[in-house]
Structures are given as structure tokens and as C-alpha cells.
Enzyme design. Structure first.
Site, PDB file in Angstrom:
ATOM      1  N   SER A 190       2.662  -0.076 -19.429  1.00 33.80           N
ATOM      2  CA  SER A 190       2.760  -1.449 -19.951  1.00 33.80           C
ATOM      3  C   SER A 190       2.143  -1.471 -21.349  1.00 33.80           C
ATOM      4  O   SER A 190       1.471  -0.510 -21.744  1.00 33.80           O
ATOM      5  CB  SER A 190       1.995  -2.411 -19.044  1.00 33.80           C
ATOM      6  OG  SER A 190       0.601  -2.144 -19.150  1.00 33.80           O
ATOM      7  N   ASP A 218       7.079  -0.510 -19.800  1.00 39.76           N
ATOM      8  CA  ASP A 218       7.196  -1.573 -18.793  1.00 39.76           C
ATOM      9  C   ASP A 218       6.931  -2.927 -19.465  1.00 39.76           C
ATOM     10  O   ASP A 218       5.929  -3.085 -20.164  1.00 39.76           O
ATOM     11  CB  ASP A 218       6.127  -1.292 -17.714  1.00 39.76           C
ATOM     12  CG  ASP A 218       6.298  -2.130 -16.477  1.00 39.76           C
ATOM     13  OD1 ASP A 218       7.434  -2.581 -16.208  1.00 39.76           O
ATOM     14  OD2 ASP A 218       5.303  -2.324 -15.746  1.00 39.76           O
ATOM     15  N   GLU A 271      16.076  -8.010 -18.282  1.00 35.93           N
ATOM     16  CA  GLU A 271      15.710  -8.800 -17.099  1.00 35.93           C
ATOM     17  C   GLU A 271      16.317 -10.194 -17.155  1.00 35.93           C
ATOM     18  O   GLU A 271      16.310 -10.862 -18.180  1.00 35.93           O
ATOM     19  CB  GLU A 271      14.189  -8.903 -16.954  1.00 35.93           C
ATOM     20  CG  GLU A 271      13.770  -9.774 -15.758  1.00 35.93           C
ATOM     21  CD  GLU A 271      12.348  -9.552 -15.256  1.00 35.93           C
ATOM     22  OE1 GLU A 271      11.735  -8.546 -15.627  1.00 35.93           O
ATOM     23  OE2 GLU A 271      11.874 -10.399 -14.484  1.00 35.93           O
ATOM     24  N   HIS A 292      11.073  -5.315  -9.706  1.00 36.24           N
ATOM     25  CA  HIS A 292       9.657  -5.333 -10.105  1.00 36.24           C
ATOM     26  C   HIS A 292       8.848  -5.909  -8.943  1.00 36.24           C
ATOM     27  O   HIS A 292       9.401  -6.380  -7.952  1.00 36.24           O
ATOM     28  CB  HIS A 292       9.479  -6.230 -11.342  1.00 36.24           C
ATOM     29  CG  HIS A 292       9.888  -5.570 -12.604  1.00 36.24           C
ATOM     30  ND1 HIS A 292       9.002  -5.221 -13.581  1.00 36.24           N
ATOM     31  CD2 HIS A 292      11.110  -5.162 -13.039  1.00 36.24           C
ATOM     32  CE1 HIS A 292       9.648  -4.639 -14.572  1.00 36.24           C
ATOM     33  NE2 HIS A 292      10.937  -4.590 -14.272  1.00 36.24           N
ATOM     34  N   GLY A 293       7.540  -5.880  -9.097  1.00 42.01           N
ATOM     35  CA  GLY A 293       6.670  -6.546  -8.127  1.00 42.01           C
ATOM     36  C   GLY A 293       6.880  -6.061  -6.703  1.00 42.01           C
ATOM     37  O   GLY A 293       6.889  -6.855  -5.766  1.00 42.01           O
ATOM     38  N   SER A 333       5.050  -3.874  -4.747  1.00 37.29           N
ATOM     39  CA  SER A 333       3.963  -3.306  -3.941  1.00 37.29           C
ATOM     40  C   SER A 333       3.954  -3.948  -2.564  1.00 37.29           C
ATOM     41  O   SER A 333       4.297  -5.126  -2.406  1.00 37.29           O
ATOM     42  CB  SER A 333       2.619  -3.547  -4.640  1.00 37.29           C
ATOM     43  OG  SER A 333       2.414  -2.558  -5.638  1.00 37.29           O
ATOM     44  N   ILE A 367       6.114   0.012  -8.735  1.00 36.21           N
ATOM     45  CA  ILE A 367       4.906  -0.099  -7.905  1.00 36.21           C
ATOM     46  C   ILE A 367       3.673   0.206  -8.748  1.00 36.21           C
ATOM     47  O   ILE A 367       3.552   1.298  -9.302  1.00 36.21           O
ATOM     48  CB  ILE A 367       4.998   0.855  -6.696  1.00 36.21           C
ATOM     49  CG1 ILE A 367       6.184   0.424  -5.802  1.00 36.21           C
ATOM     50  CG2 ILE A 367       3.678   0.845  -5.902  1.00 36.21           C
ATOM     51  CD1 ILE A 367       6.557   1.397  -4.722  1.00 36.21           C
ATOM     52  N   ASP A 368       2.789  -0.746  -8.840  1.00 36.64           N
ATOM     53  CA  ASP A 368       1.537  -0.574  -9.572  1.00 36.64           C
ATOM     54  C   ASP A 368       0.356  -1.002  -8.695  1.00 36.64           C
ATOM     55  O   ASP A 368      -0.584  -0.243  -8.453  1.00 36.64           O
ATOM     56  CB  ASP A 368       1.588  -1.412 -10.865  1.00 36.64           C
ATOM     57  CG  ASP A 368       0.388  -1.161 -11.764  1.00 36.64           C
ATOM     58  OD1 ASP A 368      -0.475  -0.349 -11.416  1.00 36.64           O
ATOM     59  OD2 ASP A 368       0.309  -1.794 -12.836  1.00 36.64           O
ATOM     60  N   SER A 369       0.405  -2.233  -8.174  1.00 37.49           N
ATOM     61  CA  SER A 369      -0.737  -2.801  -7.452  1.00 37.49           C
ATOM     62  C   SER A 369      -1.196  -1.950  -6.261  1.00 37.49           C
ATOM     63  O   SER A 369      -2.400  -1.835  -6.013  1.00 37.49           O
ATOM     64  CB  SER A 369      -0.409  -4.218  -6.969  1.00 37.49           C
ATOM     65  OG  SER A 369      -0.165  -5.045  -8.075  1.00 37.49           O
TER      66      SER A 369
HETATM   67  P1  13P Z   1       3.346  -4.700  -8.335  1.00 30.00           P
HETATM   68  O1  13P Z   1       2.304  -5.576  -8.942  1.00 30.00           O
HETATM   69  O2  13P Z   1       3.958  -5.327  -7.129  1.00 30.00           O
HETATM   70  O3  13P Z   1       2.893  -3.324  -8.076  1.00 30.00           O
HETATM   71  O4  13P Z   1       4.544  -4.591  -9.410  1.00 30.00           O
HETATM   72  C1  13P Z   1       4.483  -3.702 -10.488  1.00 30.00           C
HETATM   73  C2  13P Z   1       5.540  -3.949 -11.506  1.00 30.00           C
HETATM   74  O5  13P Z   1       6.477  -4.684 -11.325  1.00 30.00           O
HETATM   75  C3  13P Z   1       5.403  -3.223 -12.779  1.00 30.00           C
HETATM   76  O6  13P Z   1       6.375  -3.617 -13.691  1.00 30.00           O
HETATM   77  O1  G3H Z   2       4.109  -5.509 -14.066  1.00 27.08           O
HETATM   78  C1  G3H Z   2       3.056  -5.209 -14.632  1.00 27.08           C
HETATM   79  C2  G3H Z   2       2.324  -3.985 -14.345  1.00 27.08           C
HETATM   80  O2  G3H Z   2       1.683  -4.046 -13.094  1.00 27.08           O
HETATM   81  C3  G3H Z   2       1.397  -3.635 -15.470  1.00 27.08           C
HETATM   82  O3  G3H Z   2       0.273  -4.415 -15.477  1.00 27.08           O
HETATM   83  O4  G3H Z   2      -0.067  -5.279 -17.796  1.00 27.08           O
HETATM   84  O5  G3H Z   2      -1.981  -5.023 -16.168  1.00 27.08           O
HETATM   85  O6  G3H Z   2      -0.909  -3.015 -17.189  1.00 27.08           O
HETATM   86  P1  G3H Z   2      -0.740  -4.449 -16.745  1.00 27.08           P
HETATM   87 ZN    ZN Z   3       6.945  -5.714 -13.515  1.00 31.03          ZN
END
Ligand code: 13P
Ligand code: G3H
Ligand code: ZN
Length: 331
Positions: free
Chosen positions: A57, A94, A146, A233-234, A236, A277-279
Site C-alpha cells: 500500500s 495496493d 475498482e 479486497h477485504g 480476511s 488478505i492483510d488483516s
Molecule cells: P483485509 O483487511 O480483509 O485483509 O483486506 C486487505 C485488502 O483488501 C488489501 O487491499
Molecule cells: O486494504 C488495505 C491494506 O490492508 C493496506 O493497509 O494502508 O494500512 O497499509 P495499510
Molecule cells: Zn483493499
């Protein structure tokens, strides 16, 4: 000095998505901003023989330093080779929010960028996305656009309420912009607190189950742009075990509910080719560190707490590739 991703040994997402669409699985798109996360992603993806998209990001790029990042990506490619299996690796921006940021990333070795104009009026989103595509395609860099807005708050990415993607817009958007993939909004959201408990029901084990994703919208989108790569996205799942460990070791994560894995599996078998997947990684990393600090309060060597946290990440990424996205064995 500008560097091409091809010289670093990275690939763009085009071929990855073509194969994912054909094979009915999704490419993992894992966010990273530090060495342990990157090591874990590469180790897990090499061991499961999965292609991977490394996501950065704009906040992560600032955190890690943009010059260092380019070498980290190059190092990841070499690390995979040295581990004995050169998986395809794509380096992706991202939630890029400006044309200038996308250009800067392309100049510093990214092989793919997202231009997120989802919060803009439709025509402005089209114009901005098209401008990025025209630049990126000159360098064979792929672009994700998007349509629709996800709920949730994540540093630079915020939207109070979601707006589902309007299927009637997708064909026109893809045609006018020339994007290579499209992120859509069908009920996922960023962060660990995706749903309020009152929006969920409880299953037999007392676990909160959120409302299902809008597969009807995904179906409709597929009909309008058949074979076109869709991004979620999103995504997790917010594992209850990780949340429990965090909360029983001094953490306070209230009402954390994510997207059930079966729903992601279903999306991956449809036209969803990339799952972000990030969270979940943040949660397991935090859970491992909190647990270690409780058990060994005298520990002060970062390797002794970051090492076990990295192990948790490896296990999590392998599980996602093998059991959720279906990308294991596809590299
Ligand atoms: P999560 O917060 O659900 O992991 O989504 C991550 C994401 O969409 C990064 O672009
Ligand atoms: O969708 C966003 C990602 O989880 C990145 O998050 O901007 O905190 O790095 P961040
Ligand atoms: Zn995202």
C-alpha cells in the site's frame, strides 16, 4: 534511476489470472511492509508451489522505504529460486490513489498497480483509470481498477459505508479504461471489524456468522464480462483462534468478524482471480508476539519474538493457498 520489473525477475498478473480463471482458483495477494512478512509469504508460497502477488500500500511503501522495497522484491525472487522453486512473483501497488504514485511505482520496479478511483464520480474514475492504463501498458505493467465502495477503515483506505458494485457499469468501465482486472464490492470490507455482531447470526459453536457475500451480483458481473478477472479486497477471515489469543493476552479486539473461508473458496471457483488478505496476517503476528511476551516477559531479542510470529504467518499463508484459494500446486 528507473528499473523495469522484468530486470528484477518479477512478472505482471496477466498470465497468472488467465490460468486462475481457467483452473477456477484465485491468486493470493498478501500485503507486506517488513522482512518477516515477506520471508513468510515467500517460504509459504514456495513450499506450496503457489504463484503470489506481493502487495504494497502507499502507507507500506512509506514505512518500508521505496528504494529498499525494490531490493526486497528482487531479494524475494532470488530467495524463491534458491529455495529450489522459482514461483511467479508479481509486485503490486495496493490502492494507488494518484496517477503520479502509479508512475513512481512502475519506475521503481512494480509489475502491477491498482488505481483506486472507486470513491470518485463514475466519469472521473474512468478518466483516471484510463490515464494510468495508458501509461502502465507502455511498460507491460498490468492495472487493477475498482467499481463500488468497500466499507471499513484501514489507514489510507476508508469508506464509512459500502456501495455494492453496479453490474450495469462494469462492461462500459472495462471497455473504456482498458483495465486488466476489476475489484468489486459484494459485501467484503477492510480491517478486522468487518461486521457488527447484530448483523450476524451464531452457529452451533457460538461463533458469529456474517451475512453471505452477494454472489448474485458476482454472477451478474460474470454474465456481463465473461472470463474477465475479478478481484476481492477485504477478504480476511479473522480467525477466532487468533482473536482469542490476542484478547486473552492483554489485547482488546471487540467484535472482530471476517469473511468465512467457504465463501472465499466459492468466489475463487467463480471469476474471482485475486483475493486480498492483510488483516489475518496482522492478527496472527500480533497474537504470536502477545503470547510470547506473556510467557517470556524477560525476552528482549526481537528475533525471539518475531521468529515465532513469522512461523505463524507461514502456517497461515500455506493454509490459505491449500484450503481457501486453491492456488497451491499451480506455480
Ligand atoms: P483485509 O483487511 O480483509 O485483509 O483486506 C486487505 C485488502 O483488501 C488489501 O487491499
Ligand atoms: O486494504 C488495505 C491494506 O490492508 C493496506 O493497509 O494502508 O494500512 O497499509 P495499510
Ligand atoms: Zn483493499
Amino acid at each position: 534511476m528507473a528499473v523495469s520489473y522484468k530486470d528484477i525477475g518479477l512478472v505482471n498478473s496477466r498470465e497468472m489470472f488467465r490460468k486462475a480463471m481457467e483452473g477456477k482458483y484465485a491468486i493470493p495477494a498478501y500485503n507486506f511492509n517488513n522482512m518477516e512478512q515477506l520471508q513468510a509469504i515467500i517460504q509459504a508460497c514456495v513450499e506450496t508451489k503457489s504463484p503470489v502477488i506481493l502487495q504494497v500500500s502507499s502507507g507500506a511503501r512509506k514505512y518500508a522505504n521505496q528504494t529498499l522495497l525494490r531490493y526486497m522484491a528482487e531479494g524475494a525472487v532470488k530467495m524463491a529460486k534458491e529455495m529450489g522453486y522459482a514461483i511467479p512473483i508479481c509486485l503490486h501497488l495496493d490502492h494507488g490513489d494518484t496517477y503520479e504514485l502509479c508512475v513512481s511505482c512502475i519506475e521503481s520496479g512494480f509489475s502491477s498497480v491498482m488505481i483506486d478511483g472507486s470513491h470518485l464520480p463514475y466519469d472521473e474514475n474512468v478518466a483516471l483509470t484510463k490515464k494510468v492504463v495508458e501509461y502502465a501498458h507502455k511498460y507491460d505493467v498490468t492495472v487493477e481498477g475498482e467499481l463500488g465502495v468497500l466499507a471499513g477503515i484501514e489507514d489510507d483506505v476508508s469508506a464509512e459505508r459500502s456501495t455494492y458494485t453496479r453490474p450495469e457499469e462494469v462492461e462500459d468501465f472495462v471497455k473504456k479504461t482498458g483495465v486488466d482486472s476489476l475489484a468489486i464490492s459484494i459485501g467484503t470490507s477492510h480491517g478486522a471489524m468487518k461486521f457488527k455482531p447484530e448483523q450476524c447470526t451464531r452457529n452451533a459453536d457460538g461463533v458469529l456468522v456474517p451475512p453471505p457475500l452477494r454472489f448474485d451480483i458476482l454472477d451478474e458481473i460474470e454474465k456481463r464480462i465473461p472470463g474477465f478477472p475479478i478481484v476481492l479486497h477485504g477478504s480476511s477471515s479473522v480467525p477466532v483462534e487468533a482473536v482469542k489469543i490476542i484478547n486473552s493476552h492483554g489485547g482488546k479486539l471487540k467484535d472482530a468478524v471476517g469473511i468465512p473461508e467457504e465463501q472465499l473458496r466459492k468466489a475463487a471457483s467463480m471469476s474471482v482471480c485475486k483475493i486480498n488478505i492483510d488483516s489475518d496476517g496482522r492478527l496472527w503476528f500480533t497474537a504470536a508476539i502477545r503470547e510470547l511476551f506473556t510467557e517470556k516477559p524477560a525476552e528482549f531479542d526481537p528475533r525471539k519474538y518475531l521468529g515465532p510470529a513469522r512461523e505463524k504467518l507461514v502456517a497461515m499463508y500455506k493454509h490459505k493457498n491449500e484450503n481457501v484459494l486453491g492456488s497451491a500446486g499451480k506455480a
